[in-house]
Design an enzyme around this catalytic site. Sequence first.
Site, PDB file in Angstrom:
ATOM      1  N   ALA A  13       0.818  -1.231   0.000  1.00  0.00           N
ATOM      2  CA  ALA A  13       0.000   0.000   0.000  1.00  0.00           C
ATOM      3  C   ALA A  13       0.843   1.269   0.000  1.00  0.00           C
ATOM      4  O   ALA A  13       0.293   2.362   0.036  1.00  0.00           O
ATOM      5  CB  ALA A  13      -0.930  -0.009   1.208  1.00  0.00           C
ATOM      6  N   SER A  14       2.162   1.146  -0.056  1.00  0.00           N
ATOM      7  CA  SER A  14       2.996   2.355   0.089  1.00  0.00           C
ATOM      8  C   SER A  14       2.951   3.261  -1.142  1.00  0.00           C
ATOM      9  O   SER A  14       3.328   4.429  -1.058  1.00  0.00           O
ATOM     10  CB  SER A  14       4.442   1.960   0.407  1.00  0.00           C
ATOM     11  OG  SER A  14       4.947   1.113  -0.607  1.00  0.00           O
ATOM     12  N   VAL A  66       6.258  -9.270   1.996  1.00  0.00           N
ATOM     13  CA  VAL A  66       5.448 -10.438   1.637  1.00  0.00           C
ATOM     14  C   VAL A  66       6.285 -11.632   1.168  1.00  0.00           C
ATOM     15  O   VAL A  66       5.756 -12.722   0.999  1.00  0.00           O
ATOM     16  CB  VAL A  66       4.363 -10.113   0.572  1.00  0.00           C
ATOM     17  CG1 VAL A  66       3.344  -9.131   1.082  1.00  0.00           C
ATOM     18  CG2 VAL A  66       4.982  -9.651  -0.743  1.00  0.00           C
ATOM     19  N   ASN A  92      -2.138  -7.126  -3.009  1.00  0.00           N
ATOM     20  CA  ASN A  92      -1.727  -6.249  -4.113  1.00  0.00           C
ATOM     21  C   ASN A  92      -0.218  -6.238  -4.365  1.00  0.00           C
ATOM     22  O   ASN A  92       0.212  -5.996  -5.496  1.00  0.00           O
ATOM     23  CB  ASN A  92      -2.219  -4.823  -3.809  1.00  0.00           C
ATOM     24  CG  ASN A  92      -1.525  -3.787  -4.652  1.00  0.00           C
ATOM     25  OD1 ASN A  92      -1.824  -3.613  -5.827  1.00  0.00           O
ATOM     26  ND2 ASN A  92      -0.529  -3.097  -4.070  1.00  0.00           N
ATOM     27  N   SER A 144      -3.193  -9.409 -13.463  1.00  0.00           N
ATOM     28  CA  SER A 144      -2.814  -8.509 -14.557  1.00  0.00           C
ATOM     29  C   SER A 144      -3.435  -8.990 -15.857  1.00  0.00           C
ATOM     30  O   SER A 144      -3.692 -10.188 -16.037  1.00  0.00           O
ATOM     31  CB  SER A 144      -1.292  -8.511 -14.720  1.00  0.00           C
ATOM     32  OG  SER A 144      -0.949  -7.883 -15.942  1.00  0.00           O
ATOM     33  N   TYR A 157       6.645 -13.243 -14.441  1.00  0.00           N
ATOM     34  CA  TYR A 157       5.521 -12.387 -14.009  1.00  0.00           C
ATOM     35  C   TYR A 157       4.188 -12.961 -14.493  1.00  0.00           C
ATOM     36  O   TYR A 157       3.226 -13.068 -13.731  1.00  0.00           O
ATOM     37  CB  TYR A 157       5.751 -10.979 -14.562  1.00  0.00           C
ATOM     38  CG  TYR A 157       4.731  -9.943 -14.136  1.00  0.00           C
ATOM     39  CD1 TYR A 157       4.762  -9.387 -12.868  1.00  0.00           C
ATOM     40  CD2 TYR A 157       3.752  -9.499 -15.022  1.00  0.00           C
ATOM     41  CE1 TYR A 157       3.835  -8.416 -12.482  1.00  0.00           C
ATOM     42  CE2 TYR A 157       2.827  -8.525 -14.655  1.00  0.00           C
ATOM     43  CZ  TYR A 157       2.872  -7.991 -13.380  1.00  0.00           C
ATOM     44  OH  TYR A 157       1.958  -7.027 -13.003  1.00  0.00           O
ATOM     45  N   ALA A 159       3.517 -16.034 -15.348  1.00  0.00           N
ATOM     46  CA  ALA A 159       3.232 -17.293 -14.635  1.00  0.00           C
ATOM     47  C   ALA A 159       2.665 -16.987 -13.248  1.00  0.00           C
ATOM     48  O   ALA A 159       1.700 -17.624 -12.802  1.00  0.00           O
ATOM     49  CB  ALA A 159       4.497 -18.133 -14.523  1.00  0.00           C
ATOM     50  N   LYS A 161       1.014 -14.318 -12.297  1.00  0.00           N
ATOM     51  CA  LYS A 161      -0.323 -13.727 -12.400  1.00  0.00           C
ATOM     52  C   LYS A 161      -1.360 -14.767 -12.857  1.00  0.00           C
ATOM     53  O   LYS A 161      -2.508 -14.746 -12.410  1.00  0.00           O
ATOM     54  CB  LYS A 161      -0.299 -12.516 -13.334  1.00  0.00           C
ATOM     55  CG  LYS A 161       0.564 -11.353 -12.810  1.00  0.00           C
ATOM     56  CD  LYS A 161       0.036 -10.816 -11.484  1.00  0.00           C
ATOM     57  CE  LYS A 161       0.776  -9.588 -10.992  1.00  0.00           C
ATOM     58  NZ  LYS A 161       0.278  -9.082  -9.703  1.00  0.00           N
ATOM     59  N   ILE A 190      -1.253   0.645 -16.137  1.00  0.00           N
ATOM     60  CA  ILE A 190      -1.651   1.685 -15.184  1.00  0.00           C
ATOM     61  C   ILE A 190      -0.434   2.561 -14.894  1.00  0.00           C
ATOM     62  O   ILE A 190       0.692   2.045 -14.757  1.00  0.00           O
ATOM     63  CB  ILE A 190      -2.161   1.036 -13.865  1.00  0.00           C
ATOM     64  CG1 ILE A 190      -3.215  -0.051 -14.145  1.00  0.00           C
ATOM     65  CG2 ILE A 190      -2.686   2.098 -12.910  1.00  0.00           C
ATOM     66  CD1 ILE A 190      -4.490   0.397 -14.802  1.00  0.00           C
TER      67      ILE A 190
HETATM   68  P1  NAP Z   1       4.365  -0.197  -7.707  1.00  0.00           P
HETATM   69  O1  NAP Z   1       4.042   1.242  -7.784  1.00  0.00           O
HETATM   70  O2  NAP Z   1       5.726  -0.681  -8.019  1.00  0.00           O
HETATM   71  O3  NAP Z   1       3.933  -0.699  -6.258  1.00  0.00           O
HETATM   72  C1  NAP Z   1       4.220  -1.992  -5.815  1.00  0.00           C
HETATM   73  C2  NAP Z   1       3.862  -2.076  -4.352  1.00  0.00           C
HETATM   74  O4  NAP Z   1       4.185  -3.397  -3.907  1.00  0.00           O
HETATM   75  C3  NAP Z   1       4.656  -1.094  -3.523  1.00  0.00           C
HETATM   76  O5  NAP Z   1       3.814  -0.482  -2.577  1.00  0.00           O
HETATM   77  C4  NAP Z   1       5.693  -1.974  -2.822  1.00  0.00           C
HETATM   78  O6  NAP Z   1       5.952  -1.448  -1.530  1.00  0.00           O
HETATM   79  C5  NAP Z   1       4.953  -3.296  -2.735  1.00  0.00           C
HETATM   80  N1  NAP Z   1       5.869  -4.422  -2.606  1.00  0.00           N
HETATM   81  C6  NAP Z   1       6.777  -4.865  -3.512  1.00  0.00           C
HETATM   82  N2  NAP Z   1       7.468  -5.895  -2.973  1.00  0.00           N
HETATM   83  C7  NAP Z   1       6.992  -6.077  -1.717  1.00  0.00           C
HETATM   84  C8  NAP Z   1       7.312  -6.960  -0.667  1.00  0.00           C
HETATM   85  N3  NAP Z   1       8.279  -7.889  -0.773  1.00  0.00           N
HETATM   86  N4  NAP Z   1       6.617  -6.878   0.491  1.00  0.00           N
HETATM   87  C9  NAP Z   1       5.635  -5.956   0.637  1.00  0.00           C
HETATM   88  N5  NAP Z   1       5.282  -5.085  -0.310  1.00  0.00           N
HETATM   89  C10 NAP Z   1       5.956  -5.153  -1.480  1.00  0.00           C
HETATM   90  O7  NAP Z   1       3.419  -1.045  -8.665  1.00  0.00           O
HETATM   91  P2  NAP Z   1       1.846  -1.007  -8.959  1.00  0.00           P
HETATM   92  O8  NAP Z   1       1.711  -0.755 -10.394  1.00  0.00           O
HETATM   93  O9  NAP Z   1       1.114  -0.179  -7.977  1.00  0.00           O
HETATM   94  O10 NAP Z   1       1.539  -2.557  -8.696  1.00  0.00           O
HETATM   95  C11 NAP Z   1       0.614  -3.029  -7.742  1.00  0.00           C
HETATM   96  C12 NAP Z   1       0.076  -4.373  -8.217  1.00  0.00           C
HETATM   97  O11 NAP Z   1      -0.624  -4.187  -9.441  1.00  0.00           O
HETATM   98  C13 NAP Z   1       1.153  -5.421  -8.492  1.00  0.00           C
HETATM   99  O12 NAP Z   1       0.703  -6.681  -8.060  1.00  0.00           O
HETATM  100  C14 NAP Z   1       1.268  -5.397  -9.999  1.00  0.00           C
HETATM  101  O13 NAP Z   1       1.740  -6.619 -10.509  1.00  0.00           O
HETATM  102  C15 NAP Z   1      -0.155  -5.129 -10.388  1.00  0.00           C
HETATM  103  N6  NAP Z   1      -0.316  -4.605 -11.745  1.00  0.00           N
HETATM  104  C16 NAP Z   1       0.166  -3.381 -12.100  1.00  0.00           C
HETATM  105  C17 NAP Z   1      -0.005  -2.931 -13.403  1.00  0.00           C
HETATM  106  C18 NAP Z   1       0.487  -1.597 -13.873  1.00  0.00           C
HETATM  107  O14 NAP Z   1       0.373  -1.333 -15.086  1.00  0.00           O
HETATM  108  N7  NAP Z   1       1.014  -0.747 -13.029  1.00  0.00           N
HETATM  109  C19 NAP Z   1      -0.675  -3.736 -14.338  1.00  0.00           C
HETATM  110  C20 NAP Z   1      -1.163  -4.971 -13.943  1.00  0.00           C
HETATM  111  C21 NAP Z   1      -0.984  -5.396 -12.640  1.00  0.00           C
HETATM  112  P3  NAP Z   1       7.383  -1.422  -0.779  1.00  0.00           P
HETATM  113  O15 NAP Z   1       8.432  -1.206  -1.807  1.00  0.00           O
HETATM  114  O16 NAP Z   1       7.210  -0.291   0.200  1.00  0.00           O
HETATM  115  O17 NAP Z   1       7.470  -2.745  -0.101  1.00  0.00           O
END
Ligand code: NAP
Length: 251
Positions: A13-14, A66, A92, A144, A157, A159, A161, A190
């Site tokens: 959620a950060s 996580v 998430n 995704s 990735y 696999a 998802k 996004i």
């Molecule tokens: P992001 O801005 O990179 O955010 C990822 C989040 O996951 C951050 O808050 C990060 O927080 C957290 N995270 C990563 N590794 C972690 C760990 N080991 N433990 C706890 N938290 C962890 O990416 P986003 O686009 O918001 O992605 C969020 C989700 O949406 C992901 O599952 C991604 O695969 C999915 N998604 C994104 C898109 C897109 O286009 N952006 C498309 C499809 C799916 P910390 O670094 O503070 O831990």
Amino acid sequence: MSLEGKVALVTGASQGIGRACALELAAAGAKVVVAARNLAKLEDLAAEIRQTRNAADAAAAFELDVASEESIKKCFDLAEECCGPIDILINNAGITRDGLMLRMKRTDWDAVLNTNLTSMFLCIQQVLPGMIRRRQGRIINITSVVSQLGNPGQANYVASKAGINGLTRALALEVASRKVTVNAVAPGFIETAMTEVITLEQKEKLFARIPLGRLGLPADVAHAVGFLASEEASYITGQVIHVNGGMYLAG
Ligand code: NAP
């Protein structure tokens, strides 16, 4: 739609989509636990929610990695101690470690599978007994569009998802009789840190594949998550809901 009286926990959620989900759930009245590794960003988010809601107990922030079973257990124990049983879990947190299969390192495969998929198994196990006992619960997993389309250079990735989609369907069938629903939300492209690496040229190619003609915003995904978390979505389970501007249709 009201989530008054509910407790939600959002992993990752950060920033990005997770942050938007936390804000969405909080705006609907849920008490929100925000969790990730970057505690400073989480504290800022929790403070913002408390201020907006004008309630000292509207949000709490806990450190969570996580990829670590120990960290997951600690975070969920603290969350329940502080806020009560979790009614809504938003799985998430996710990462990418892209590369062609021929050259992909085992460490990159393991990191993505552990962070994106195994983490969901572990987080769900923390909340499921309580949800089943209380005969209510919402589990929402962020997958995704590529889980169904595929994407070269992202075998790990994709696999992870696709695994999330399978986990969602199987678990939905296991717990439906206990009134716990399990769904997945599949974002397209996004605008977050995850997609910042995409070049302008790549973005232009992408726009051509998105009928609605723009990249999505974190809030676009959060609105779908908020709906699935609500009472109004109580007859929806085992689904993968696409939020991608029509990209999935266009292929
Ligand atoms: P992001 O801005 O990179 O955010 C990822 C989040 O996951 C951050 O808050 C990060 O927080 C957290 N995270 C990563 N590794 C972690 C760990 N080991 N433990 C706890 N938290 C962890 O990416 P986003 O686009 O918001 O992605 C969020 C989700 O949406 C992901 O599952 C991604 O695969 C999915 N998604 C994104 C898109 C897109 O286009 N952006 C498309 C499809 C799916 P910390 O670094 O503070 O831990």
